[in-house]
Scaffold this motif. Structure first.
Motif, PDB file in Angstrom:
ATOM      1  N   LEU A 165       0.320  66.854  12.383  1.00 24.32           N
ATOM      2  CA  LEU A 165       0.776  68.187  12.790  1.00 24.32           C
ATOM      3  C   LEU A 165       0.271  69.286  11.864  1.00 24.32           C
ATOM      4  N   ARG A 166      -0.388  68.876  10.782  1.00 24.35           N
ATOM      5  CA  ARG A 166      -0.884  69.808   9.767  1.00 24.35           C
ATOM      6  C   ARG A 166       0.248  70.642   9.176  1.00 24.35           C
ATOM      7  N   LYS A 167       1.351  69.941   8.879  1.00 29.63           N
ATOM      8  CA  LYS A 167       2.512  70.596   8.264  1.00 29.63           C
ATOM      9  C   LYS A 167       3.078  69.674   7.197  1.00 29.63           C
ATOM     10  N   ILE A 168       2.913  70.036   5.949  1.00 29.27           N
ATOM     11  CA  ILE A 168       3.524  69.426   4.750  1.00 29.27           C
ATOM     12  C   ILE A 168       3.215  67.958   4.503  1.00 29.27           C
ATOM     13  N   GLY A 169       2.508  67.259   5.357  1.00 28.55           N
ATOM     14  CA  GLY A 169       2.192  65.854   5.121  1.00 28.55           C
ATOM     15  C   GLY A 169       3.220  64.918   5.735  1.00 28.55           C
ATOM     16  N   PHE A 213       3.679  62.798 -10.800  1.00 28.79           N
ATOM     17  CA  PHE A 213       4.042  61.610 -10.026  1.00 28.79           C
ATOM     18  C   PHE A 213       4.114  61.964  -8.547  1.00 28.79           C
ATOM     19  N   ASP A 214       4.113  60.917  -7.730  1.00 25.33           N
ATOM     20  CA  ASP A 214       4.363  61.055  -6.296  1.00 25.33           C
ATOM     21  C   ASP A 214       5.712  60.419  -5.982  1.00 25.33           C
ATOM     22  N   TYR A 215       6.523  61.117  -5.184  1.00 22.30           N
ATOM     23  CA  TYR A 215       7.763  60.519  -4.699  1.00 22.30           C
ATOM     24  C   TYR A 215       7.438  59.292  -3.831  1.00 22.30           C
ATOM     25  N   ARG A 216       8.361  58.368  -3.761  1.00 18.20           N
ATOM     26  CA  ARG A 216       8.128  57.173  -2.942  1.00 18.20           C
ATOM     27  C   ARG A 216       7.803  57.576  -1.491  1.00 18.20           C
ATOM     28  N   GLY A 217       6.793  56.904  -0.943  1.00 20.64           N
ATOM     29  CA  GLY A 217       6.349  57.197   0.419  1.00 20.64           C
ATOM     30  C   GLY A 217       5.292  58.279   0.519  1.00 20.64           C
ATOM     31  N   VAL A 218       4.962  58.912  -0.620  1.00 16.70           N
ATOM     32  CA  VAL A 218       4.005  60.016  -0.624  1.00 16.70           C
ATOM     33  C   VAL A 218       2.822  59.658  -1.524  1.00 16.70           C
ATOM     34  N   GLY A 219       1.615  60.057  -1.121  1.00 24.08           N
ATOM     35  CA  GLY A 219       0.449  59.913  -1.973  1.00 24.08           C
ATOM     36  C   GLY A 219       0.239  58.499  -2.469  1.00 24.08           C
ATOM     37  N   MET A 247       7.677  69.515  -1.784  1.00 24.20           N
ATOM     38  CA  MET A 247       7.791  68.640  -0.619  1.00 24.20           C
ATOM     39  C   MET A 247       6.405  68.353  -0.019  1.00 24.20           C
ATOM     40  N   GLY A 248       6.044  67.067   0.045  1.00 24.87           N
ATOM     41  CA  GLY A 248       4.812  66.665   0.687  1.00 24.87           C
ATOM     42  C   GLY A 248       3.550  66.945  -0.105  1.00 24.87           C
ATOM     43  N   VAL A 249       3.660  67.458  -1.335  1.00 25.12           N
ATOM     44  CA  VAL A 249       2.480  67.784  -2.135  1.00 25.12           C
ATOM     45  C   VAL A 249       2.180  66.623  -3.087  1.00 25.12           C
ATOM     46  N   ARG A 250       0.964  66.118  -3.009  1.00 23.03           N
ATOM     47  CA  ARG A 250       0.571  65.001  -3.842  1.00 23.03           C
ATOM     48  C   ARG A 250       0.322  65.452  -5.279  1.00 23.03           C
ATOM     49  N   VAL A 263      10.850  69.053  14.299  1.00 21.03           N
ATOM     50  CA  VAL A 263      11.266  67.960  13.415  1.00 21.03           C
ATOM     51  C   VAL A 263      12.043  66.871  14.161  1.00 21.03           C
ATOM     52  N   PRO A 264      13.103  67.197  14.899  1.00 21.38           N
ATOM     53  CA  PRO A 264      13.832  66.105  15.557  1.00 21.38           C
ATOM     54  C   PRO A 264      13.003  65.342  16.585  1.00 21.38           C
ATOM     55  N   VAL A 265      12.168  66.048  17.345  1.00 17.46           N
ATOM     56  CA  VAL A 265      11.384  65.363  18.372  1.00 17.46           C
ATOM     57  C   VAL A 265      10.302  64.495  17.743  1.00 17.46           C
ATOM     58  N   ALA A 266       9.522  65.061  16.825  1.00 21.15           N
ATOM     59  CA  ALA A 266       8.423  64.311  16.209  1.00 21.15           C
ATOM     60  C   ALA A 266       8.947  63.126  15.401  1.00 21.15           C
ATOM     61  N   THR A 267      10.058  63.328  14.694  1.00 15.81           N
ATOM     62  CA  THR A 267      10.606  62.248  13.862  1.00 15.81           C
ATOM     63  C   THR A 267      11.175  61.130  14.724  1.00 15.81           C
ATOM     64  N   ARG A 268      11.832  61.492  15.803  1.00 10.11           N
ATOM     65  CA  ARG A 268      12.379  60.468  16.702  1.00 10.11           C
ATOM     66  C   ARG A 268      11.246  59.661  17.360  1.00 10.11           C
ATOM     67  N   LEU A 269      10.201  60.336  17.773  1.00 11.75           N
ATOM     68  CA  LEU A 269       9.097  59.651  18.447  1.00 11.75           C
ATOM     69  C   LEU A 269       8.327  58.722  17.513  1.00 11.75           C
ATOM     70  N   CYS A 270       8.123  59.158  16.276  1.00 11.56           N
ATOM     71  CA  CYS A 270       7.253  58.418  15.355  1.00 11.56           C
ATOM     72  C   CYS A 270       8.010  57.534  14.371  1.00 11.56           C
ATOM     73  N   GLY A 271       9.296  57.794  14.169  1.00  9.65           N
ATOM     74  CA  GLY A 271      10.039  57.051  13.166  1.00  9.65           C
ATOM     75  C   GLY A 271       9.837  57.588  11.767  1.00  9.65           C
ATOM     76  N   TYR A 272       9.130  58.686  11.641  1.00  6.45           N
ATOM     77  CA  TYR A 272       8.929  59.428  10.389  1.00  6.45           C
ATOM     78  C   TYR A 272       8.373  60.775  10.807  1.00  6.45           C
TER      79      TYR A 272
END
Length: 296
Positions: A177-181, A62-68, A38-41, A162-171
């Motif tokens: 946050l220096r957590k998983i990308g 490979f990179d998953y869509r949206g990553v790297g 998860m989140g690793v390029r 997770v719920p607060v940051a994701t709601r505020l940013c839309g991702y």
């Protein structure tokens, strides 16, 4: 190393890298697809992939869509509005496996799944083409299966961060946050739901996913790292047992086994393990399918 672009059945563009076998006179021993955490390029796996190519393997990262490198240019500043979930990421994995299988011809094809990369193969439609899965530092993501010292922080992460940051940013703004990308909203919220369920993704998604894992027949060898700061042996066993119809085995690996001070959740792919863990992985591929592999 060759950079390639692949298109998924639903039209997403994936960035992948192909490492062709370079051992003179050997041909292709086997093909290997490295499923990222998860989140690793995919950059993180490049040295290991290049080394495998030197041993005669055809290797893809490979990179998953949206990553790297699979993050489209228009979404470079923000992933707000970028649509993807973990079923989409399984589709990405499938697309890479299908392409490598075509290139490999009759050569066997194996997966190395790092963390999330070993949690998704039961969801793939290309299961019949897979000759074996080496699971590295992977297990159930259920929070109680995390390492004990992390559990309190993990609950805070899932119920507040997770719920607060994701709601505020839309991702999920992991880079800030220096957590998983940075992670697409749909992926992060689905992963959260998985990690809060005692049976992880099979429990959260229900009967259809449980049956998909039961249909997997490729052998699974799981390397459980004793000093993994994220994953416990119990968590590894929970994941491996989801592949209930497959021959499967868990092997515990301690730093002392390879004359190292530390391996941890990410260490396997560091070049210091070229002569030990990397060589052991290459040898394992030569022994797949492991006839008589005992279920543990």
């Amino acid at each position: 190393m060759e950079r390639i672009e692949l298109t998924t059945p639903d039209g997403a563009t994936l960035a992948a890298r192909l490492f062709r076998p370079v051992a003179p006179g050997r041909g292709t021993r086997a093909a290997v697809v490295i499923g990222p955490a998860m989140g690793v390029r995919q950059d993180y796996y490049q040295e290991f992939a290049a080394w495998l190519a030197e041993q005669g393997f055809l290797v893809a990262t490979f990179d998953y869509r949206g990553v790297g490198d699979s993050r489209p240019e228009r979404w470079r500043r923000s992933l707000r509005g970028f649509e993807a979930d973990l079923y989409d990421w399984a589709c990405d994995y499938d697309t890479v496996v299908a392409d490598v299988a075509r290139r490999a011809g009759d050569a066997p094809l194996y997966l190395i799944g790092h963390s999330l990369g070993a949690q998704l193969p039961g969801m793939l439609t290309q299961r019949e083409r897979i000759g074996g899965l080496l699971s590295v530092a992977a297990g159930s993501g259920y929070w109680r299966d995390n390492a004990p010292r992390l559990r309190r922080a993990v609950l805070l992460f899932w119920h507040l961060v997770v719920p607060v940051a994701t709601r505020l940013c839309g991702y999920f703004p992991g880079r800030r946050l220096r957590k998983i990308g940075d992670i697409p909203e749909g992926v992060m919220l689905q992963w959260r739901r998985w990690c809060l369920h005692p049976r992880y993704h099979v429990g959260a998604e229900g009967e259809v996913l449980r049956r998909a894992f039961e249909q997997a027949r490729f052998p699974v060898v799981a390397w459980s790292i004793t000093d993994d700061e994220l994953m416990t042996e119990r968590g590894t066993r929970v994941l491996v047992d989801l592949y209930s119809a497959a021959p499967r085995r868990i092997e515990r690996i301690a730093p002392a086994d390879v004359a190292a001070r530390r391996i941890g959740h990410f260490g396997f792919f560091r070049e210091q393990f070229r002569a030990t863990l990397w060589a052991r992985a290459a040898e394992l591929f030569q022994r797949f399918p492991p006839h008589g592999l005992e279920t543990t």
